[in-house]
Structure formats: structure tokens, C-alpha cells
Design a protein around this motif. Structure first.
Motif, short mmCIF file in Angstrom:
data_model
loop_
_atom_site.label_atom_id
_atom_site.label_comp_id
_atom_site.label_asym_id
_atom_site.label_seq_id
_atom_site.Cartn_x
_atom_site.Cartn_y
_atom_site.Cartn_z
N VAL A 24 0.89 -1.13 0.10
CA VAL A 24 -0.02 -0.03 0.23
C VAL A 24 0.97 1.27 -0.06
O VAL A 24 0.49 2.21 -0.76
N LEU A 25 1.86 1.41 0.67
CA LEU A 25 2.89 2.38 0.89
C LEU A 25 3.45 2.56 -0.49
O LEU A 25 3.69 3.72 -1.19
N VAL A 26 3.95 1.52 -1.04
CA VAL A 26 4.61 1.66 -2.34
C VAL A 26 3.48 2.30 -3.29
O VAL A 26 4.00 3.21 -4.13
N MET A 27 2.42 1.86 -3.22
CA MET A 27 1.34 2.18 -4.27
C MET A 27 1.22 3.70 -4.20
O MET A 27 0.99 4.56 -5.18
N ILE A 28 1.13 4.04 -2.94
CA ILE A 28 0.46 5.51 -2.74
C ILE A 28 1.89 6.24 -3.22
O ILE A 28 1.60 7.38 -3.61
N GLY A 29 2.95 6.11 -2.71
CA GLY A 29 4.23 6.64 -3.09
C GLY A 29 4.44 6.96 -4.60
O GLY A 29 4.89 7.83 -4.89
N ALA A 30 4.17 5.94 -5.19
CA ALA A 30 4.35 5.74 -6.60
C ALA A 30 3.37 6.64 -7.57
O ALA A 30 3.65 7.48 -8.33
N ALA A 31 2.07 6.56 -6.73
CA ALA A 31 1.18 7.38 -7.49
C ALA A 31 1.30 8.99 -7.15
O ALA A 31 0.97 9.80 -8.21
N ILE A 32 1.99 9.44 -6.08
CA ILE A 32 2.16 10.74 -5.67
C ILE A 32 3.24 11.01 -6.63
O ILE A 32 3.29 12.25 -7.29
N VAL A 33 4.15 10.31 -6.93
CA VAL A 33 5.48 10.65 -7.95
C VAL A 33 4.87 10.79 -9.16
O VAL A 33 5.19 11.96 -10.08
N VAL A 34 4.00 9.78 -9.69
CA VAL A 34 3.34 9.96 -11.10
C VAL A 34 2.76 11.22 -11.34
O VAL A 34 2.91 11.84 -12.03
N LEU A 35 1.71 11.15 -10.43
CA LEU A 35 0.72 12.19 -10.53
C LEU A 35 1.43 13.66 -10.31
O LEU A 35 1.06 14.57 -11.07
N GLY A 36 2.20 13.85 -9.26
CA GLY A 36 2.72 15.07 -8.87
C GLY A 36 3.53 15.60 -10.16
O GLY A 36 3.69 16.73 -10.45
N THR A 37 4.47 14.68 -10.58
CA THR A 37 5.35 14.93 -11.69
C THR A 37 4.82 15.36 -13.04
O THR A 37 5.09 16.61 -13.32
N LEU A 38 3.80 14.74 -13.42
CA LEU A 38 3.03 14.89 -14.68
C LEU A 38 2.23 16.26 -14.48
O LEU A 38 2.04 16.99 -15.32
N ILE A 39 1.41 16.34 -13.40
CA ILE A 39 0.58 17.59 -13.20
C ILE A 39 1.57 18.79 -13.12
O ILE A 39 1.48 19.82 -13.66
N PHE A 40 2.94 18.61 -12.36
CA PHE A 40 3.84 19.83 -12.29
C PHE A 40 4.36 20.18 -14.00
O PHE A 40 4.37 21.41 -14.25
#
Length: 459
Positions: free
Chosen positions: A8-24
Motif C-alpha cells: 500500500v505504501l509503495v502504491m501511494i508513494g508511486a502514485a504521488i510521484v507519477v501524478l505530482g510529476t506529470l501535473i507539475f
């Protein structure tokens, strides 16, 4: 319990990196273009809604994180509509600016550039990532057109003819088109609109006919998954942190026996591993001319089952040896453009299928699905994770071009109307269209989240 928490932690962390980077990256495109043509920017935000206290001001622009953890925005002077869209971007800007520095004061070409810049940045990001991966890792190709195995129990209605395929059969044409590798076969089986679809096999007079409508995508996917190509039983990759790595498997190992069975093809090894979930599996490999005994315990993993629901299979984290095509600088850049274009084609194919009612709205995924795929890609390693980021960046670029007010495509549609009529829509007209677009977008988001929850419940 600890394994589930880690997942779960990997899933949340990976989603933050993906969405955060691409939105930025997307919002940075709007921001840089606005600054370049002289538009004042009140706020650069990651997230929607009112800004939190996590931010700082440089000059006239407030850089911040906002309360709603979806999307982001660049608040430009002159694009400060009230109502739902305005509230999503935190309301009006607080600092007055000169009229000539507003969005509406700029010429049409400048406004088109500013609105398009986010999509362009997402596309450029994907091209660069694909090019870097092609240059660094090369591109794995699967030239096999030889059938390794057919899981007949997973074949959907209309595809029973595929059960007549035997290991060693060579597929030469699908839908009348010659195939040069397994990727060609899979693409044709997934996307061909021919009905019935003909599959020609070397040495057979009559083709196999498959009658699975294009709109039944789950059945098409099941059909593709039921077929596996023939590969030598040689390990080509070992996933970092996997059961295989912990047991001592190495790239280049040839599988000789598994669970007491002789292994002549990779596909047979896969079947043995899948049937040994959670149980120690003795494996004998040939390494540097001698036999080495290894015991590995396949990890239990749930996968979709034919007819709905899921089933448990074993996974150890290895892949077959496949040829790698290497590229120089020019070739890698060409691959970047080619793979980005291919990804865009897949997104457009899916959108067309939705519009033509060939695909079900239940296939739409939301943030939970994105998080799950992000986590899975992260666990597989850096290359698969970056590949997924590039694919998702193309996805965001294409979807943002949909002519829905609130999205970039909606703003571009307004500008197209202005170019045709010679004058812009009135603020009242834009406001009404934007309200409609807002509720359409919210409806799509709710549907996507509902689909995500339904998938979780069905697992």
C-alpha cells in the motif's frame, strides 16, 4: 500484514510521484508560456481549490499546494471565472494587474500557445523519457510468431477455434495482414474490427475464424492472454527484490527441470510456477555448463479469471530471454517519437471505442487504478516505472485535448470559435459552457472512481 502495508505504501508513494510529476510538468508548460507572452500569473498550484499555507511568493506569483489533491492550475490574469471552475482554482486573484497583461488582451496566437503549452509539455516529456529508455536499455523485441501454449479454459465465447492451435504452430497472418512478431499478433487480436477475424497458420489450408466483437474488450483481452508465444526456457531478466532474486536465479540460467517436470519451453515453466503458489518449488537450472539446484517459493498473486472474479497464481519475478535492439542518439530520438505516437494511438483507439459504444464505460479507470498500476510498475523497477510515466503522460495530453470546457481542449474550442466568427464568445456564454463542462467532468470522475471501487470489491 507487513507485506500488505508495504504494498500500500509503495502504491501511494508511486502514485504521488507519477501524478505530482506529470501535473507539475503540465502546469509548468502553461506557466512558462504565459510568462513568455507577458501574461500576469497570480498563482501556480499543485492541487485544486483554495491554497494551503504550504507555499511562497516570488514577485507577483504565489507558488503553493492547494487543498484538493487532484490536478493543478495556473491562475492567469483574465482567466478568473467565478462559479465551479473559478472555485476549483481558488477564486479571483488578489493582486490587480494592468489590462494589457491579462489573458484576453493577448493576440489569438499567443492565447492558443498558452493553452496548448501544457499538452505540449506532457508530449515532450513522454518523447524524452521513451528516447532515454531506448538509448539506455534498448527496446525488447519479440520476433516469435510460434505458439508456445494455449490456455483453452480461458478462451471466450467465439474464440473456441484457437483451441486447435498446438505448441509449435506458426501464425503467419491475422486479418489478412502479415505478422512479424508476437506484438503484431496481440495488436491485431485486440484492435481488428474484422468479424469474424481470420488467423492463418503455416501448413493449414483453412484459417481459424474468431468471432469476438470489438466491443467485448474483456473477451478480446482474455483471448490474447490465453495465447503465449514459444520461447527458450532461458531467464532473460530477474526482477529486483523478487522471490527469484532471493532464491539465487541469474540472467542466462536455462531451466532444466521444475517440480520434477522436464522443461522444454518457457511456457511450460510458467505453468508450473503458476500452479505452485505459496509452496516451495524445486528448480534445476543449467549455469556455465553445470546443473544448479534452486528452491523458490512463488508468491501468491490474484489475477482476473475467465467469466469474472479472480484466481490465485504463483509468480517469482523472472522473464524470458528476448532480443534487445540497441540505438544510437538519432535512433533513440526516433524511438521516442514512435513510441509516444503509438501510445497516443492507443488512447485515441480507446476513446473512439467509447464513443462508438464498442467499449464499456466500465473500462474507464480512476485514481485508484492509476495508483495500483503505478505501484506495480514501481515494484518491477525503474525502467517499467518510467515507461508507465511516459504512457500516462501521453494519456493526460490526449485527454486534455477533449473539447470539454474546463479542460484545455475546451478553451482551445472557444478560441477556434473566436477565430471563425472574428470575435470571442461573451463572458456569459463562456460561463454557461464552463458550468456544463464542469458537471460533465465531475460525472466522468465519479464514474471512474465508482469503477475503481467496483474492481476492488470484485477482487
Amino acid at each position: 500484514m507487513l507485506t500488505s502495508l508495504y504494498t500500500v505504501l509503495v502504491m501511494i508513494g508511486a502514485a504521488i510521484v507519477v501524478l505530482g510529476t506529470l501535473i507539475f510538468i503540465h502546469e509548468l508548460g502553461h506557466f512558462l508560456a504565459a510568462k513568455a507572452v507577458g501574461i500576469a500569473v497570480h498563482r501556480f498550484s499543485l492541487g485544486l481549490g483554495p491554497p494551503t499555507r504550504l507555499g511562497f511568493r516570488v514577485g507577483e506569483t504565489h507558488y503553493c499546494i492547494s487543498w484538493v489533491p487532484f490536478g493543478g492550475y495556473v491562475k492567469m490574469a483574465g482567466l478568473e471565472d467565478e462559479g465551479p471552475a473559478g472555485e476549483l482554482e481558488g477564486g479571483k486573484g488578489a493582486t490587480p494587474v494592468a489590462p494589457e497583461r491579462t489573458f484576453e488582451a493577448k493576440p489569438l496566437w499567443a492565447r492558443v500557445l498558452v493553452i496548448s503549452a501544457g499538452v505540449i509539455m506532457n508530449a515532450v516529456f513522454a518523447v524524452v523519457v521513451y528516447a532515454v529508455l531506448a538509448g539506455r536499455y534498448g527496446v525488447s523485441v519479440d520476433p516469435s510468431v510460434t505458439v508456445g501454449a494455449v490456455e483453452t479454459g480461458s478462451l471466450p465465447m467465439g474464440a473456441a477455434g484457437l483451441a486447435t492451435l498446438r505448441p509449435g504452430d506458426r501464425i503467419v497472418r491475422v486479418g489478412g495482414d502479415t505478422v512479424a512478431g508476437w506484438d503484431d499478433i496481440q495488436t491485431a487480436l485486440l484492435t481488428s474490427a474484422d468479424q469474424p477475424l481470420s488467423i492463418e497458420v503455416a501448413g493449414r489450408v483453412d484459417p481459424i475464424l474468431v468471432d469476438v466483437p470489438l466491443g467485448e474488450q474483456q473477451s478480446r483481452v482474455a483471448m490474447v492472454r490465453a495465447l503465449t508465444p514459444w520461447h527458450e526456457p532461458v531467464i532473460g531478466e530477474v526482477v529486483s527484490g523478487s522471490a527469484a532474486m532471493g532464491a539465487g536465479f541469474q540472467r542466462g540460467d536455462r531451466i532444466v527441470r521444475a517440480g520434477g517436470d522436464s522443461i522444454a519451453a518457457w511456457e511450460r515453466f510458467v505453468r508450473v510456477v503458476e500452479g505452485s503458489a505459496g509452496r516451495p518449488l524445486p528448480v534445476v537450472v543449467e549455469r556455465a555448463g553445470r546443473e544448479v539446484a534452486i528452491t523458490v517459493t512463488p508468491v501468491e498473486q490474484r489475477v482476473a479469471a475467465q467469466g469474472g472474479g479472480t484466481r490465485v497464481v504463483g509468480r517469482i519475478g523472472v522473464g524470458p530471454l528476448r532480443p534487445i535492439r540497441r540505438f544510437g542518439l538519432a535512433g533513440a530520438i526516433g524511438q521516442g517519437f514512435a513510441q509516444a505516437a503509438g501510445a497516443a494511438g492507443l488512447v485515441l483507439f480507446f476513446l473512439k471505442g467509447l464513443v462508438m459504444l464498442q467499449f464499456s464505460a466500465r473500462d474507464i479507470g480512476g485514481p485508484i487504478l492509476v495508483a495500483q498500476i503505478s505501484g506495480e510498475a514501481a515494484r518491477l523497477g525503474l525502467e517499467p516505472f518510467l515507461n508507465f510515466m511516459a504512457l500516462f503522460s501521453v494519456n493526460l495530453a490526449v485527454l486534455n485535448l477533449l473539447p470539454i470546457p474546463v479542460l484545455d481542449g475546451g478553451h482551445l474550442f472557444f478560441l477556434l470559435i473566436e477565430a471563425v466568427r472574428g470575435r470571442p464568445l461573451s463572458p456569459e456564454q463562456r460561463y454557461r459552457f464552463t458550468q456544463i463542462g464542469f458537471f460533465v467532468l465531475m460525472g466522468i470522475m465519479l464514474l471512474a472512481v465508482a469503477n475503481d471501487v467496483a474492481r476492488l470489491v470484485a477482487r
